[in-house]
Scaffold this active site. Structure first.
Site, PDB file in Angstrom:
ATOM      1  N   GLU A   1     -10.434  -8.388   2.346  1.00  0.00           N
ATOM      2  CA  GLU A   1     -11.612  -7.506   2.340  1.00  0.00           C
ATOM      3  C   GLU A   1     -11.839  -6.798   0.996  1.00  0.00           C
ATOM      4  OE1 GLU A   1     -10.622  -5.181   5.730  1.00  0.00           O
ATOM      5  OE2 GLU A   1      -9.152  -3.967   4.672  1.00  0.00           O
TER       6      GLU A   1
ATOM      7  N   SER B   1       0.856  -1.184   0.000  1.00  0.00           N
ATOM      8  CA  SER B   1       0.000   0.000   0.000  1.00  0.00           C
ATOM      9  C   SER B   1       0.899   1.244   0.000  1.00  0.00           C
ATOM     10  CB  SER B   1      -0.908  -0.024   1.221  1.00  0.00           C
ATOM     11  OG  SER B   1      -0.103  -0.047   2.380  1.00  0.00           O
TER      12      SER B   1
ATOM     13  N   GLU C   1      -7.685  25.170   3.956  1.00  0.00           N
ATOM     14  CA  GLU C   1      -6.735  24.289   3.266  1.00  0.00           C
ATOM     15  C   GLU C   1      -7.430  23.347   2.281  1.00  0.00           C
ATOM     16  OE1 GLU C   1      -7.381  24.298   6.508  1.00  0.00           O
ATOM     17  OE2 GLU C   1      -7.428  22.289   7.391  1.00  0.00           O
TER      18      GLU C   1
ATOM     19  N   LEU D   1       1.492   3.225  -2.476  1.00  0.00           N
ATOM     20  CA  LEU D   1       2.273   3.300  -3.708  1.00  0.00           C
ATOM     21  C   LEU D   1       2.005   4.570  -4.506  1.00  0.00           C
ATOM     22  CD1 LEU D   1       2.126  -0.089  -5.593  1.00  0.00           C
ATOM     23  CD2 LEU D   1       4.129   1.141  -4.773  1.00  0.00           C
TER      24      LEU D   1
ATOM     25  N   GLU E   1     -10.958   4.483  -7.829  1.00  0.00           N
ATOM     26  CA  GLU E   1      -9.775   3.881  -7.202  1.00  0.00           C
ATOM     27  C   GLU E   1     -10.238   2.912  -6.126  1.00  0.00           C
ATOM     28  OE1 GLU E   1      -7.374   6.712  -5.007  1.00  0.00           O
ATOM     29  OE2 GLU E   1      -6.174   5.107  -4.135  1.00  0.00           O
TER      30      GLU E   1
ATOM     31  N   CYS F   1      -9.250  26.220  12.635  1.00  0.00           N
ATOM     32  CA  CYS F   1     -10.217  25.488  13.446  1.00  0.00           C
ATOM     33  C   CYS F   1      -9.777  25.416  14.910  1.00  0.00           C
ATOM     34  CB  CYS F   1     -10.474  24.110  12.842  1.00  0.00           C
ATOM     35  SG  CYS F   1     -12.059  23.441  13.377  1.00  0.00           S
TER      36      CYS F   1
ATOM     37  N   THR G   1      10.987  -7.440 -11.116  1.00  0.00           N
ATOM     38  CA  THR G   1       9.618  -7.428 -11.661  1.00  0.00           C
ATOM     39  C   THR G   1       8.728  -8.516 -11.053  1.00  0.00           C
ATOM     40  OG1 THR G   1      10.090  -8.940 -13.478  1.00  0.00           O
ATOM     41  CG2 THR G   1      10.453  -6.599 -13.903  1.00  0.00           C
TER      42      THR G   1
ATOM     43  N   GLU H   1     -14.160  21.863  25.892  1.00  0.00           N
ATOM     44  CA  GLU H   1     -13.724  20.559  25.366  1.00  0.00           C
ATOM     45  C   GLU H   1     -12.553  20.014  26.208  1.00  0.00           C
ATOM     46  OE1 GLU H   1     -12.335  20.609  21.262  1.00  0.00           O
ATOM     47  OE2 GLU H   1     -11.964  18.461  21.259  1.00  0.00           O
TER      48      GLU H   1
ATOM     49  N   HIS I   1     -11.701  25.520   7.512  1.00  0.00           N
ATOM     50  CA  HIS I   1     -10.508  24.801   7.028  1.00  0.00           C
ATOM     51  C   HIS I   1     -10.226  25.238   5.590  1.00  0.00           C
ATOM     52  CE1 HIS I   1      -9.884  21.850  10.264  1.00  0.00           C
ATOM     53  NE2 HIS I   1     -11.205  21.875  10.401  1.00  0.00           N
TER      54      HIS I   1
ATOM     55  N   GLN J   1       4.616  -9.344 -11.236  1.00  0.00           N
ATOM     56  CA  GLN J   1       4.039 -10.533 -11.882  1.00  0.00           C
ATOM     57  C   GLN J   1       3.064 -11.242 -10.936  1.00  0.00           C
ATOM     58  OE1 GLN J   1       6.956 -13.152 -13.795  1.00  0.00           O
ATOM     59  NE2 GLN J   1       8.409 -11.466 -13.801  1.00  0.00           N
TER      60      GLN J   1
END
Ligand code: GLN
Length: 589
Positions: free
Chosen positions: A149, A13, A508, A15, A140, A380, A188, A404, A506, A192
């Protein structure tokens, strides 16, 4: 009818499947096609909103208030379109839907099974994006092809080929070609194996995108082509890039959009990448150094603040400066104030977050920035801690806090929103998505936006307490932006400071490489102005010795700064805070 591209991943993962899908989106859009993107996540959480950033990275918020996977941030930045919550589906959300139907009796007494009921629901999510105004849907699939899964998802996308016709589907498989240093070889075999696994599920990839350190030589491309049964021109070499915004250009040079176009029978078209080339050249030519500190608690994982880092990159490239991110562990409040820790920064960003851990460090950093004239941008939670800092140290409200973090504070200058009282479910229940704010004419924020009515995305349960508004209004801290009814404070700024500005939103999330978020642009401009001023004052030799020890090693589109020494301690990597569930018991964290 819309065409479908499915992007799967193999071997490992992380990648860059998301960046591959995004780059392909950029390229197809540059060919004049109407493109949308989607992420299918095989995990069982209904959405990532309740997940810890250490588990998952940033939670990306869409305009309509979806709490989604961070890849949606890449998608939006690369195709420059707003996506909705429908662009992210998890196993959890799919089962939730199927189980609700089962309870309603919609299956008319049938046995409900993974095939066809779960796979049909997966396909329904994919088809939901294939509207009349879309030419290509890029989907994706998260995880890697060997995962248990992922199976229902592979089965669903396999069936899609028959459902919409072979000519309307293209399978792109992203894989790793590792470099083995002792034998100095690129291998490779993992590719494969991963293609064999995919084929065992009935999917033969049309295109293989090979991630590797260096470019693949002709012999390796030939080997992958013949072993994996793909055309030679469909073996795409995606070597590590120096900037993630270079990826569409690299993929285009490798012919990715051409081969996908051939598979899908798309009309040949000119690809207009001028805007994108300009972005890459701005990034490359921006060399003036800028040192930005991000004070957070997930500082050993830059993905936890991905959109913040990207927004800083966008604003910096446009301003011709090269940011170096100094990750500052907020929990280390004392270390943070140690001589010199914040001294060399040109600007400080205090990003969003939940739970009490690290809050005192963030307050200390906000105070330091305020007292030393250092540009500081609060996002935030950042706005909330800057409010607390000002209340305590400028207004003399002792032990001021957010309820909080301290339920018995005598001065809850930040308090739970009225609409959040009594809310018990944690998932999807915050104040989420885009909200309009009105900015005070002539304020710093109105100037930064060049507008007096703006919209930003939100994700919070607590707010600036209106009961304290009068005391702030009588001070140098201006509530420079509010909700249209004037009740909620959405922006604050300090009148006698170069840039000590914060927002409950936010910004961003809406920043683009071609259009930096206005508040980030103004922050970077203020930080750059400060650097320019300090540089004049500091003699050459001293300037060199005062360089902070940071690096911004950029690999495969991931910007990772040096971790603070605190964050390198393995124990800090284990975070047990309630995330996205910030109003949990204050004793936690
Ligand atoms: N924990 C704060 C709240 O819920 C801030 C949230 C955030 O920074 N996204 O209001």
């Amino acid at each position: 009818m819309a065409k479908h591209i499915f992007v799967t991943g193999g071997v490992v993962s992380g990648l860059g499947k998301g960046l591959t899908a995004s780059s392909l989106g950029t390229l197809l859009k540059a060919r004049g096609l109407r493109v949308t993107l989607q992420k299918l996540d095989p995990y069982i959480n209904v959405d990532p909103g309740t997940m810890n950033p250490f588990e998952h990275g940033e939670v990306f918020v869409t305009e309509d208030g979806g709490e989604t996977d961070l890849d949606l941030g890449h998608y939006e930045r690369f195709i420059d379109e707003f996506l909705t919550r429908n662009s992210n589906a998890t196993t959890g959300s799919i089962y939730q839907e199927v189980l609700a139907k089962e309870r309603r009796g919609d299956y008319l007494g049938k046995t409900v099974q993974v095939i066809p009921h779960i796979t049909d629901e997966i396909k329904r999510r994919i088809f939901a994006l294939a509207t009349d105004d879309v030419d290509v849907v890029i989907t994706e699939v998260g995880g890697t092809v060997g995962d248990i899964e992922i199976l229902p998802f592979l089965e669903a996308i396999r069936q899609m080929r028959l459902d919409v016709g072979r000519a309307n589907v293209c399978y792109v498989h992203v894989t790793l070609v590792p470099y083995i240093s002792p034998s100095r070889e690129l291998k490779t075999k993992p590719t494969q194996h991963s293609v064999t696994e995919l084929r065992s599920r009935g999917i033969t990839p049309d295109v293989i995108v090979c991630r590797s350190e260096g470019e693949l030589e002709a012999d390796l491309r030939l080997k992958i082509s013949s072993m994996c049964d793909v055309e030679l021109n469909a073996v795409i070499s995606a070597a590590d890039a120096s900037s993630l915004y270079e990826l569409p250009l690299i993929m285009h040079d490798e012919g990715l959009d051409t081969v996908v176009g051939q598979v899908l029978g798309l009309e040949q078209a000119e690809v207009d990448l001028t805007e994108w080339e300009a972005v890459v050249s701005h990034v490359a030519s921006a060399t003036a150094p800028l040192r930005i500190g991000i004070v957070g608690k997930y500082v050993s994982l830059a993905d936890a603040y991905l959109s913040v880092v990207e927004a800083l990159n966008h604003a910096s490239a446009a301003a011709g400066v090269k940011p170096t991110i100094d990750w500052i562990q907020a929990e280390d409040a004392e270390g943070l104030l140690a001589e010199g820790r914040l001294h060399d920064l040109d600007g400080i960003v205090i990003p969003g977050g939940f739970g009490p851990r690290g809050v005192e460090g963030k307050i200390a950093a906000a105070n330091w920035a305020r007292e030393h004239g250092v540009p500081c941008l609060g996002l935030c939670l950042g706005m909330q801690v800057m409010t607390i800092e000002y209340a305590r140290n400028a207004l003399g409200l002792e032990r001021a806090n957010s309820s909080e973090f301290d339920r018995s504070t005598p001065h809850p200058v930040i308090d739970i929103m009225e609409t959040q009282r009594g809310v018990t479910d944690k998932g999807g229940t915050m104040r989420l998505g885009a909200y309009i704010a009105r900015l005070k004419p002539g304020s710093q924020v109105a100037e930064a936006y060049g507008a007096e009515v703006v919209s930003e995305r939100h994700r919070h349960r607590f707010e600036f307490n209106p009961r304290y508004r009068g005391r702030f209004d009588a001070s140098a801290l201006s509530c420079s932006g509010t909700s249209p009814d004037g009740r909620l404070v959405e922006f604050i700024e300090l009148e006698d400071h170069p840039f000590w500005v914060a927002t409950q939103g936010h910004p961003e999330f809406k920043s683009r490489p071609t259009r930096p978020a206005p508040l980030f642009a103004a922050f970077v401009a203020a930080a750059a102005a400060r650097t320019a001023a300090t540089r004049v004052e500091v003699p050459q030799g001293e300037a060199a010795s005062s360089e902070p020890q940071v690096s911004d090693e950029t690999t495969a589109g991931r910007v990772r700064g040096r971790r603070s020494s605190q964050a390198e301690r393995p124990d800090v990597a284990v975070d047990r805070d309630p995330v996205g569930v910030g109003d949990g018991p204050v004793s936690r964290g």
